[in-house]
Design an enzyme around this catalytic site. Structure first.
Site, PDB file in Angstrom:
ATOM      1  N   ASP A  22       3.658  -1.684  12.122  1.00  0.00           N
ATOM      2  CA  ASP A  22       3.767  -2.968  12.805  1.00  0.00           C
ATOM      3  C   ASP A  22       5.030  -3.760  12.480  1.00  0.00           C
ATOM      4  OD1 ASP A  22       3.074  -3.586  10.224  1.00  0.00           O
ATOM      5  OD2 ASP A  22       1.297  -4.767  10.712  1.00  0.00           O
ATOM      6  N   ARG A  78       0.700  -4.777  -5.254  1.00  0.00           N
ATOM      7  CA  ARG A  78       1.016  -5.850  -4.299  1.00  0.00           C
ATOM      8  C   ARG A  78       1.369  -7.074  -5.135  1.00  0.00           C
ATOM      9  NH1 ARG A  78      -0.549  -4.482   0.952  1.00  0.00           N
ATOM     10  NH2 ARG A  78      -2.169  -2.903   1.078  1.00  0.00           N
ATOM     11  N   GLY A 110       0.834  -1.210   0.000  1.00  0.00           N
ATOM     12  CA  GLY A 110       0.000   0.000   0.000  1.00  0.00           C
ATOM     13  C   GLY A 110       0.862   1.250   0.000  1.00  0.00           C
ATOM     14  N   ASP A 136       6.213  -5.788   5.803  1.00  0.00           N
ATOM     15  CA  ASP A 136       6.707  -7.167   5.890  1.00  0.00           C
ATOM     16  C   ASP A 136       6.608  -7.930   4.565  1.00  0.00           C
ATOM     17  OD1 ASP A 136       3.981  -7.044   6.159  1.00  0.00           O
ATOM     18  OD2 ASP A 136       3.854  -8.427   7.847  1.00  0.00           O
ATOM     19  N   ARG A 147      -4.340  -3.796  10.399  1.00  0.00           N
ATOM     20  CA  ARG A 147      -4.705  -5.182  10.099  1.00  0.00           C
ATOM     21  C   ARG A 147      -4.440  -6.110  11.290  1.00  0.00           C
ATOM     22  NH1 ARG A 147      -5.660  -8.268   5.684  1.00  0.00           N
ATOM     23  NH2 ARG A 147      -5.706  -6.415   4.367  1.00  0.00           N
ATOM     24  N   ASP A 199       0.484   1.043   9.239  1.00  0.00           N
ATOM     25  CA  ASP A 199       0.080   0.188  10.363  1.00  0.00           C
ATOM     26  C   ASP A 199       1.125   0.183  11.484  1.00  0.00           C
ATOM     27  OD1 ASP A 199      -2.085  -0.384   8.832  1.00  0.00           O
ATOM     28  OD2 ASP A 199      -1.767  -2.544   8.723  1.00  0.00           O
ATOM     29  N   THR A 209       4.981   1.502   6.525  1.00  0.00           N
ATOM     30  CA  THR A 209       3.596   1.046   6.652  1.00  0.00           C
ATOM     31  C   THR A 209       2.869   1.941   7.644  1.00  0.00           C
ATOM     32  OG1 THR A 209       2.109  -0.627   7.549  1.00  0.00           O
ATOM     33  CG2 THR A 209       4.392  -0.825   8.208  1.00  0.00           C
TER      34      THR A 209
HETATM   35  O1  F6P Z   1      -0.905  -2.581   5.105  1.00  0.00           O
HETATM   36  C1  F6P Z   1      -1.362  -1.320   5.374  1.00  0.00           C
HETATM   37  C2  F6P Z   1      -2.814  -1.183   5.111  1.00  0.00           C
HETATM   38  O2  F6P Z   1      -3.032   0.181   5.251  1.00  0.00           O
HETATM   39  C3  F6P Z   1      -3.734  -2.019   6.020  1.00  0.00           C
HETATM   40  O3  F6P Z   1      -4.042  -1.415   7.219  1.00  0.00           O
HETATM   41  C4  F6P Z   1      -4.948  -2.213   5.173  1.00  0.00           C
HETATM   42  O4  F6P Z   1      -5.649  -3.366   5.522  1.00  0.00           O
HETATM   43  C5  F6P Z   1      -4.366  -2.315   3.810  1.00  0.00           C
HETATM   44  O5  F6P Z   1      -3.193  -1.548   3.802  1.00  0.00           O
HETATM   45  C6  F6P Z   1      -5.315  -1.871   2.722  1.00  0.00           C
HETATM   46  O6  F6P Z   1      -4.624  -1.746   1.529  1.00  0.00           O
HETATM   47  P1  F6P Z   1      -5.243  -1.720   0.057  1.00  0.00           P
HETATM   48  O7  F6P Z   1      -6.732  -1.601   0.194  1.00  0.00           O
HETATM   49  O8  F6P Z   1      -4.647  -0.531  -0.601  1.00  0.00           O
HETATM   50  O9  F6P Z   1      -4.805  -2.965  -0.595  1.00  0.00           O
END
Ligand code: F6P
Length: 349
Positions: free
Chosen positions: A134, A77, A15, A108, A176, A132, A130
């Site tokens: 994490d 991704r 992301g 990660d 997440r 997140d 990230t």
């Molecule tokens: O990994 C980061 C994050 O922001 C998560 O919190 C979320 O679940 C995910 O990306 C959503 O990403 P996308 O909808 O862009 O694939």
């Protein structure tokens, strides 16, 4: 010190995240001005490496991007592990581009591909990205501060409308596997209840806290919930369908609405939910994230020139240092009891 100019590849995976452009700009500036480096930007993360889709990264193409959200390198991704012959294809493209080093910005999933490439002899360095927050081994990933700032502002804004209508307002934020955004924006925004993936939702306790608030004379309340939070009686997390991305993640969403319905049913208080979603990843990075990104970008170039491959730049306290990439992805960095106890201290017993 003998300075040897290098040809360095830059990519970012997963992301997007506010501050990505600031890392790119910092790395390119330091590399060109201080080491005489050349740069190749791979478009759309590992997809760009597989397809040899590149853009030139120089002082011109990275000018004026410091305060811009998104990323000039775009995003995808792409899990190389899932593509037959993917690593061989990557090695071929990296060789063709005559790279001396590769810098990957990511969480990660992205760093797990770097680890595989390192095993195959590619000199990689990582930058922790990230919202997140994490990744293990670093106190902060860039992008987190911006996401928290956006979420906190949303919680602030929702106070007045919730008060006007005497409602409970549930705010779903990203996170997440870890509730860093939820707990930070929740505490900073004065939420009455904060729910994180680290602890199963105790709906009786949620209702107790809301009733205590009503009884104290405040006929409105704010609840912040991380997208990955779970009800103990239900399997898994709330998602939109069960389609998974190439790293096996479902698209999380919906816990906020489910929680709002449960709260209204149990308490009788009108309850609404809002999902902040990708708003948290959009727009201009905060000054903190631009600063952190600039520190990470310059540190990554220094690591490359020190020949310290397989390492990830990190922030420990106020200092930038580095750790093995493998250590950063070995486990998810979750919210600790110290922050949960701050939250508890701010709530009635
Ligand atoms: O990994 C980061 C994050 O922001 C998560 O919190 C979320 O679940 C995910 O990306 C959503 O990403 P996308 O909808 O862009 O694939």
């Amino acid at each position: 010190m003998v300075v040897v100019a290098m040809r360095i590849g830059l990519l970012r995976g997963g992301g997007d995240c506010p501050g990505l452009n600031a890392v790119i700009r910092a790395a390119v500036r330091k590399g060109i001005w201080h080491y005489g480096d050349e740069f190749v930007g791979f478009m759309g993360g590992w997809r760009g490496v597989l397809d040899d889709a590149t853009m030139p990264l120089d002082l011109q193409t990275t000018s004026g991007i410091l305060q811009k959200g998104g990323t000039i390198l775009r995003s995808s991704r792409t899990n190389v592990k899932k593509i037959p012959g993917g690593f061989e294809q990557c090695l071929g493209v990296l060789k063709k581009n005559k790279l001396d080093a590769l810098i990957a910005m990511g969480g990660d999933d992205t760093q797990s591909i770097s680890v595989e490439l390192i095993k195959r002899g590619v000199p990689c360095v990582g930058v922790p990205k990230t919202i997140d927050n994490d990744l293990s081994g670093t106190d902060v990933c860039f992008g987190f501060d911006t996401a928290v700032t956006i979420a906190t502002e949303a919680v602030d804004r929702l106070h007045s409308t919730s008060e006007a209508h005497s409602r409970v307002q549930v705010v779903e934020v990203m996170g997440r596997d870890a509730g860093w955004i939820a707990i930070t924006a929740g505490i900073a925004g004065g939420a009455d209840v904060v729910l994180c993936p680290e602890k199963p939702i105790d709906i009786d306790d949620v209702c107790r806290l809301l009733k205590a608030r009503w009884d104290s004379g405040k006929k409105f309340a704010l609840v912040v919930v991380a997208e990955g939070a779970k009800f103990p009686h239900l399997e898994g997390q709330f998602s939109v369908g069960d389609k998974v991305d190439s790293f096996g993640h479902v698209r999380l969403s919906g816990i906020g609405q489910a929680l709002a319905e449960e709260i209204e049913k149990r308490t009788g208080y009108e309850t609404r939910s809002v999902n902040l979603g990708h708003t948290q990843r959009g727009g201009t990075p905060t000054a903190f994230d631009r600063m952190l990104a600039s520190r990470y970008g310059t540190a990554a170039i220094d690591l490359v020139h020190a020949g310290r491959f397989g390492r990830l730049v990190v922030l420990k306290g106020t200092e930038i240092s580095d750790i093995p990439i493998e250590d950063a992805i070995a486990k998810t960095r979750t919210v600790g009891e110290d922050l949960f106890s701050v939250l508890k201290g701010l709530q009635p017993k």
